[in-house]
Write a protein that holds these residues in place. Structure first.
Motif, PDB file in Angstrom:
ATOM      1  N   ARG A 169      51.549  51.488  87.706  1.00  0.00           N
ATOM      2  CA  ARG A 169      52.073  51.600  89.020  1.00  0.00           C
ATOM      3  C   ARG A 169      51.251  53.439  89.851  1.00  0.00           C
ATOM      4  NH1 ARG A 169      56.055  48.961  90.365  1.00  0.00           N
ATOM      5  NH2 ARG A 169      57.627  48.374  88.402  1.00  0.00           N
ATOM      6  N   GLY A 170      51.703  53.917  90.753  1.00  0.00           N
ATOM      7  CA  GLY A 170      51.144  55.104  91.438  1.00  0.00           C
ATOM      8  C   GLY A 170      49.844  54.536  92.206  1.00  0.00           C
ATOM      9  N   ALA A 171      48.989  55.643  91.349  1.00  0.00           N
ATOM     10  CA  ALA A 171      47.323  55.562  91.760  1.00  0.00           C
ATOM     11  C   ALA A 171      46.497  55.526  90.826  1.00  0.00           C
ATOM     12  CB  ALA A 171      47.155  56.452  93.125  1.00  0.00           C
ATOM     13  N   PRO A 172      46.081  54.537  90.085  1.00  0.00           N
ATOM     14  CA  PRO A 172      45.352  54.728  88.975  1.00  0.00           C
ATOM     15  C   PRO A 172      44.154  55.197  89.578  1.00  0.00           C
ATOM     16  CG  PRO A 172      46.481  52.169  89.182  1.00  0.00           C
ATOM     17  CD  PRO A 172      46.857  53.384  90.364  1.00  0.00           C
ATOM     18  N   LYS A 173      43.392  55.994  88.670  1.00  0.00           N
ATOM     19  CA  LYS A 173      42.275  56.197  88.981  1.00  0.00           C
ATOM     20  C   LYS A 173      41.054  55.761  88.113  1.00  0.00           C
ATOM     21  CE  LYS A 173      42.156  58.360  93.040  1.00  0.00           C
ATOM     22  NZ  LYS A 173      43.356  57.991  93.958  1.00  0.00           N
ATOM     23  N   GLY A 174      40.189  55.994  88.073  1.00  0.00           N
ATOM     24  CA  GLY A 174      38.569  55.019  86.610  1.00  0.00           C
ATOM     25  C   GLY A 174      39.088  53.889  85.761  1.00  0.00           C
ATOM     26  N   HIS A 175      39.645  52.968  86.503  1.00  0.00           N
ATOM     27  CA  HIS A 175      40.298  51.418  86.473  1.00  0.00           C
ATOM     28  C   HIS A 175      39.060  50.724  86.491  1.00  0.00           C
ATOM     29  CE1 HIS A 175      41.565  49.734  89.602  1.00  0.00           C
ATOM     30  NE2 HIS A 175      41.890  50.993  89.810  1.00  0.00           N
ATOM     31  N   SER A 176      38.717  49.586  85.244  1.00  0.00           N
ATOM     32  CA  SER A 176      38.061  48.243  85.352  1.00  0.00           C
ATOM     33  C   SER A 176      38.619  47.336  86.162  1.00  0.00           C
ATOM     34  CB  SER A 176      37.045  47.694  84.076  1.00  0.00           C
ATOM     35  OG  SER A 176      36.972  48.698  84.198  1.00  0.00           O
ATOM     36  N   LEU A 177      38.001  46.366  87.271  1.00  0.00           N
ATOM     37  CA  LEU A 177      38.361  45.066  88.057  1.00  0.00           C
ATOM     38  C   LEU A 177      37.302  43.910  87.668  1.00  0.00           C
ATOM     39  CD1 LEU A 177      40.540  44.333  90.284  1.00  0.00           C
ATOM     40  CD2 LEU A 177      38.080  44.065  91.949  1.00  0.00           C
ATOM     41  N   PRO A 178      38.264  43.054  86.675  1.00  0.00           N
ATOM     42  CA  PRO A 178      37.978  42.216  85.822  1.00  0.00           C
ATOM     43  C   PRO A 178      38.548  40.381  86.512  1.00  0.00           C
ATOM     44  CG  PRO A 178      40.361  42.552  84.780  1.00  0.00           C
ATOM     45  CD  PRO A 178      39.962  43.323  86.429  1.00  0.00           C
ATOM     46  N   ILE A 179      36.411  39.951  86.973  1.00  0.00           N
ATOM     47  CA  ILE A 179      36.965  38.792  87.663  1.00  0.00           C
ATOM     48  C   ILE A 179      36.844  38.268  86.951  1.00  0.00           C
ATOM     49  CG2 ILE A 179      35.480  37.818  89.567  1.00  0.00           C
ATOM     50  CD1 ILE A 179      36.257  41.030  90.378  1.00  0.00           C
TER      51      ILE A 179
END
Length: 558
Positions: A502-512
């Motif tokens: 939740r919230g406003a996470p930064k620095g994550h990866s987006l897996p396709i």
């Protein structure tokens, strides 16, 4: 304190005959095709006659990421439409039709709530005018014609391993996600692995919602890629001669549905692609028709602004030549507290610090929407139990973001609770302050478009896609599909692909995980993380509480 349920309020509505609702927009009764006394389709000939009229102002209602605390986006859309009419403006509402999947699952219906509802609520949330059944039938006709073509000699040389067209049903049913068809011997065809998606994820739904008329619809249906040959050349629906019959099935479904709010204001309810797995907006034909008939049109885009608003801007507005004049971002104090780490069971207690922590989610949505060049107003959808200090904390935070937050009590008070919001929204829409531009240009490479969305809207550091996915995107570019927009299929609960973040996470990866070409609809679907194009029912589905009472009335719908 006891409150009437949504369905009780809807049942007490003093509805006007649909011809009177049409008259408010200047639609002659002979151009309304009534479905009973309180709903009608608007005839195509009348729609065609409006082309020379100027457009009204377009207002988009979107929201923060949904939480179990509830946000009330459709309720606010209806409340704002009623509020604009209350202050003397000629306004119409445009929302999506409800899918049976969430109605009987967990989310509930799509008609608003409290004293900000569209009626007839029961019919809207069930079979309505049969549009979804028509879309399901047209989709599955194409499925049947593919297998039938293979059975009778396969003149088109379809590679049975490369049939990409699945079947659909308008229900949450996880057992159908991955199946084998044509078992039982020679007379039943050739066995192959396939599956079902939910109807609202169908490309046929997207084609209908993005088409301007029946001719446009038939072309889009014909452009659908259903399979590939062994040399990987595509097979189109028109190659199977399916596009004509599919259009016939969709002839009536293509016409927008007109209904009314509890306050007898006009509402167009048409189309219903999901926003977490499709493009999440009502039909182009309903929106463009409403813009010719009303001075202000209030529409919504599904789930949070990271999904619905982004797709509204980058897909619907791009395809239809639309530009929003103002965006309303719906938030609740309760949702801010949940984003700030408060458990659902503890939401009743005042916690200003949690509200302030949770506002980061709201702030990121505000910044994202502003990046499209459109002014943003925050609507605080009031819940009984919100304290003055908590409301003030949200308003102070939003002011720091260069926007403003207006308290709205439409759920309890109807249009009287949205007067302040309506006046401000009309003022902004009339000011001409919007300088709308999509997030990326048509000519940007497909993978770069995915990265632009992931980094600019989701605040991801990177997109994780293996070579097979990147090669597929390049292959589609070589085939002439590189100018298509991207339709992200991602969890609605988070900016990331992790629904628990939740919230406003930064620095994550987006897996396709997968990419799908919707050549008829005109976009590339990018499936992220664990998102499913066929949802399942929860442990305790809403269906368990829906029944007919002794008087024959429906109970349990919400």
């Amino acid at each position: 304190m006891s409150f009437k349920s949504d369905i009780e309020i809807a049942r007490e509505a003093q509805k006007q005959p649909i011809q009177e609702i049409g008259a408010k927009l200047g639609i002659p009764s002979e151009h309304l095709l009534p479905y009973g006394h309180d709903k009608a389709k608007v005839g195509q000939d009348f729609i065609n006659s409006l082309s020379d009229r100027p457009d009204g102002k377009l207002i988009l209602v979107t929201a923060i990421n949904p939480t179990p605390a509830g946000e009330g986006k459709t309720t606010t859309t209806v409340g704002l439409g009623d509020g604009l009419n209350r202050i003397g403006k000629k306004a119409a509402i445009c929302i999506r039709e409800a899918s049976l999947g969430p109605c009987f699952g967990m989310k509930g219906g799509a008609a608003g709530g409290g004293y900000a509802q569209v009626v007839p609520m029961e019919e809207m949330n069930l079979h309505f005018t049969g549009d979804f059944h028509a879309i399901t039938s047209a989709h599955n006709l194409l499925s049947a014609m593919i297998d039938n073509h293979i059975y009778w000699g396969n003149e088109l040389a379809i590679d049975e391993r490369r049939v990409t067209w699945r079947r659909v049903v308008d229900m949450n049913d996880r057992a159908l996600r991955d199946i084998v068809t044509s078992l039982g011997g020679v007379s039943n065809g050739f066995p192959r692995q396939t599956g079902f998606d939910i109807t609202v994820a169908s490309e046929v739904m997207a084609c209908l919602c993005l088409s301007r008329n029946l001719q446009d619809l038939q072309k889009r249906l014909g452009d659908i890629i259903v399979a590939y040959r062994r040399d990987k050349t595509p097979i189109y629906a028109r190659d199977l001669k399916a596009d004509g019959a599919m259009t016939v099935l969709l002839k009536d479904a293509m016409q927008p549905n007109l209904v009314q709010t509890l306050e007898n204001n006009p509402a167009f309810v048409h189309g219903g692609p999901f926003a977490n797995i499709a493009h999440g907006c009502n039909s182009v034909i309903a929106t463009t028709t409403a813009l010719k008939l009303a001075d202000y049109v209030v529409t919504e885009a599904g789930f949070g602004a990271d999904l619905g608003a982004e797709k509204f801007m980058d897909i619907k507005c791009r395809k239809a030549g639309l530009a929003p004049d103002c965006v309303v971002l719906v938030a609740t104090v309760r949702a801010m507290k949940m984003n700030g780490g408060v458990a659902k069971a503890d939401l009743a207690a005042e916690d200003v610090a949690a509200v302030q922590r949770g506002c980061a989610n709201l702030g990121q949505h505000i910044a994202n929407v502003k990046s499209f060049g459109v002014p943003v107003v925050v609507a605080i959808n009031h819940f009984h139990g919100d304290t003055e200090a908590e409301i003030a904390a949200v308003q102070a935070y939003v002011a720091q973001q260069g926007s403003e937050a207006i308290l709205c009590k439409h759920w309890a008070e109807g249009s009287a609770g949205t007067e302040a919001l309506a006046r401000r929204v009309a003022e902004i829409a009339d000011s001409g302050a919007a300088q709308f531009a999509p997030l990326y240009p048509d000519e940007m490479p497909l993978f770069d478009k995915v990265e632009r969305i992931a980094k600019s809207i989701y605040r991801a550091d990177e997109v994780l896609a293996d070579k097979k996915i990147r090669d597929q995107l390049r292959e589609w570019e070589d085939q002439g599909y590189g100018n298509l927009p991207i339709c992200m299929a991602k969890t609605q609960y988070s900016f990331s692909s992790d629904p628990n973040l939740r919230g406003a996470p930064k620095g994550h990866s987006l897996p396709i995980r997968e990419v799908r070409l919707s050549a008829g609809a005109g976009f590339v679907v990018v499936i992220c993380g664990e998102i499913m194009t066929m949802p399942g029912l929860p442990r305790v589905p809403s269906a368990e509480a829906i029944y007919l009472n002794d008087l024959g009335y429906i109970e349990g719908l919400f």
